[in-house]
Scaffold this motif. Sequence first.
Motif, PDB file in Angstrom:
ATOM      1  N   VAL A   1     -16.802 -21.914  -9.780  1.00 11.03           N
ATOM      2  CA  VAL A   1     -15.520 -21.658 -10.438  1.00 11.03           C
ATOM      3  C   VAL A   1     -15.408 -22.603 -11.627  1.00 11.03           C
ATOM      4  O   VAL A   1     -15.164 -23.799 -11.475  1.00 11.03           O
ATOM      5  CB  VAL A   1     -14.334 -21.858  -9.470  1.00 11.03           C
ATOM      6  N   ASP A   2     -15.624 -22.067 -12.814  1.00 10.05           N
ATOM      7  CA  ASP A   2     -15.595 -22.898 -14.020  1.00 10.05           C
ATOM      8  C   ASP A   2     -15.045 -22.152 -15.230  1.00 10.05           C
ATOM      9  O   ASP A   2     -15.119 -22.643 -16.349  1.00 10.05           O
ATOM     10  CB  ASP A   2     -17.000 -23.432 -14.336  1.00 10.05           C
TER      11      ASP A   2
ATOM     12  N   GLN B   1     -11.746 -20.603 -16.593  1.00 11.42           N
ATOM     13  CA  GLN B   1     -10.299 -20.481 -16.427  1.00 11.42           C
ATOM     14  C   GLN B   1      -9.792 -19.098 -16.820  1.00 11.42           C
ATOM     15  O   GLN B   1      -8.982 -18.495 -16.110  1.00 11.42           O
ATOM     16  CB  GLN B   1      -9.591 -21.563 -17.253  1.00 11.42           C
ATOM     17  N   LEU B   2     -10.245 -18.589 -17.954  1.00 12.00           N
ATOM     18  CA  LEU B   2      -9.743 -17.311 -18.452  1.00 12.00           C
ATOM     19  C   LEU B   2     -10.087 -16.167 -17.511  1.00 12.00           C
ATOM     20  O   LEU B   2      -9.276 -15.269 -17.296  1.00 12.00           O
ATOM     21  CB  LEU B   2     -10.324 -17.020 -19.839  1.00 12.00           C
ATOM     22  N   SER B   3     -11.270 -16.195 -16.933  1.00 12.91           N
ATOM     23  CA  SER B   3     -11.738 -15.075 -16.123  1.00 12.91           C
ATOM     24  C   SER B   3     -11.441 -15.224 -14.633  1.00 12.91           C
ATOM     25  O   SER B   3     -11.304 -14.216 -13.941  1.00 12.91           O
ATOM     26  CB  SER B   3     -13.253 -14.894 -16.313  1.00 12.91           C
ATOM     27  N   GLN B   4     -11.356 -16.439 -14.141  1.00  8.93           N
ATOM     28  CA  GLN B   4     -11.210 -16.620 -12.703  1.00  8.93           C
ATOM     29  C   GLN B   4      -9.784 -16.949 -12.258  1.00  8.93           C
ATOM     30  O   GLN B   4      -9.425 -16.693 -11.112  1.00  8.93           O
ATOM     31  CB  GLN B   4     -12.193 -17.689 -12.212  1.00  8.93           C
TER      32      GLN B   4
ATOM     33  N   ASP C   1     -15.695 -27.392  -5.634  1.00  8.22           N
ATOM     34  CA  ASP C   1     -14.620 -27.896  -4.783  1.00  8.22           C
ATOM     35  C   ASP C   1     -13.303 -27.388  -5.363  1.00  8.22           C
ATOM     36  O   ASP C   1     -12.839 -27.875  -6.389  1.00  8.22           O
ATOM     37  CB  ASP C   1     -14.652 -29.426  -4.757  1.00  8.22           C
ATOM     38  N   LEU C   2     -12.718 -26.405  -4.724  1.00  5.88           N
ATOM     39  CA  LEU C   2     -11.513 -25.783  -5.274  1.00  5.88           C
ATOM     40  C   LEU C   2     -10.328 -26.731  -5.309  1.00  5.88           C
ATOM     41  O   LEU C   2      -9.377 -26.505  -6.060  1.00  5.88           O
ATOM     42  CB  LEU C   2     -11.164 -24.526  -4.476  1.00  5.88           C
ATOM     43  N   SER C   3     -10.349 -27.792  -4.517  1.00 10.13           N
ATOM     44  CA  SER C   3      -9.242 -28.748  -4.552  1.00 10.13           C
ATOM     45  C   SER C   3      -9.239 -29.536  -5.862  1.00 10.13           C
ATOM     46  O   SER C   3      -8.218 -30.092  -6.252  1.00 10.13           O
ATOM     47  CB  SER C   3      -9.328 -29.720  -3.370  1.00 10.13           C
ATOM     48  N   ASN C   4     -10.393 -29.575  -6.537  1.00 10.95           N
ATOM     49  CA  ASN C   4     -10.488 -30.337  -7.782  1.00 10.95           C
ATOM     50  C   ASN C   4     -11.100 -29.480  -8.891  1.00 10.95           C
ATOM     51  O   ASN C   4     -11.779 -29.996  -9.775  1.00 10.95           O
ATOM     52  CB  ASN C   4     -11.331 -31.601  -7.567  1.00 10.95           C
ATOM     53  N   VAL C   5     -10.836 -28.182  -8.839  1.00 14.37           N
ATOM     54  CA  VAL C   5     -11.422 -27.257  -9.797  1.00 14.37           C
ATOM     55  C   VAL C   5     -10.987 -27.593 -11.226  1.00 14.37           C
ATOM     56  O   VAL C   5      -9.868 -28.055 -11.459  1.00 14.37           O
ATOM     57  CB  VAL C   5     -11.020 -25.809  -9.428  1.00 14.37           C
ATOM     58  N   TYR C   6     -11.913 -27.384 -12.174  1.00 16.16           N
ATOM     59  CA  TYR C   6     -11.704 -27.594 -13.611  1.00 16.16           C
ATOM     60  C   TYR C   6     -11.559 -29.071 -14.006  1.00 16.16           C
ATOM     61  O   TYR C   6     -11.165 -29.380 -15.132  1.00 16.16           O
ATOM     62  CB  TYR C   6     -10.466 -26.836 -14.122  1.00 16.16           C
TER      63      TYR C   6
END
Length: 371
Positions: free
Chosen positions: A58-59, A61-64, A192-197
């Motif tokens: 998951v990297d 932002q626009l698409s996910q 890690d979705l808890s700290n995504v982006y």
Amino acid sequence: MKKDTTGRKQQNTNPFKRTILFFGDFSAAAVLLITALVVYVDPFFHYHGPLKGFPYLVDNQLSQNPGMAAHMEYDSVILGSSMTVNFQTTWFKELMGLNTVKLSYSSAYPKDQANIMDIIFQSPNNRNGKKIKKVFLGVDVLTYTGGVEETKYPIPEYLYDDNYVNDIEYILNKDVILNYILRPIADPEPTDLSNVYASWWTEEYYSEEWVLHNYTSPEQVKEEARPGAYLEAAAKNLDVNICPYIEENPDTEFVIFFPPYSILFWNDVLKENHLQATIEEYRYLAERLNAYENVEVYFFPDREDVICNLNNYADYSHYHPKFNRYMAECFANKSCLVAKEGQKGKGIDDYLAHMEEIVEGFDYEGLLEGR
């Protein structure tokens, strides 16, 4: 098939025709297989939430973000620009008991927030009676001077609408297949979705030396912007992109906060000669939003111990993740809360007076000459 003179069928022996038919059948089968694979894995969460055990990357932002907004399980959401990317959603569970998803957009404009809130408030979470408890929205004043339809980057419309016909741009997308399905399978390092982006800066980048090395002070502008210069644009952005969601969702609490940019941001403001216009924009945004019963406003720009120490920053505006943690703690314990009209506590005028005192009293020349 043709019949010979005895009436028996002859098999077509045209090799070119057979080759065409073979490749046609093969191509159709390949398209069906790819379609099934993309829909099943769904790396952008367009059709469903994440599969258990798949190492999703998951990297984007626009698409996910739209897929996460539509299909993740959450009761609260973090919205905003890169000022919000270093929040960890586990903090919100620890401090406030919230199951939070982070949907940041770097350099986001108000329209970017509206685009994702359209999906948030129409998601299965909301439709199935699981109301959104809180929206944590970072407000960057400079972006509220833009047009109401302005976005930082063009969005992939096919991931934001309900038109399945244009989903072919997602299903048969080479980048989706190679980089978001096959690559994670070959090299499984799930995000890690808890700290995504989260920002890429490591500890050594948070230093005065690094910040000053990469900073260029603007030329002095002679003509001062009038105090109300930004208010019309800010009002339109609130009218169109923010306030409708606050008004239509009275059971959702909107936690609005102004991030703490470094003192170099204010050097830019002074050099570009729009201090009073910026102060008045802060005042207008805070007062207008704080008038809603389901809104809390937090003000962090006047944290002198933070903004005047460039060792807390990686550039003129992006602060260390420890201040994201600090802000999350403030949301939990109500520190730095802007009092509503008639309430006890510091009002926006108090915060802005302190902010202006810091900005006008700081030794910018001493800081910049020392590099």
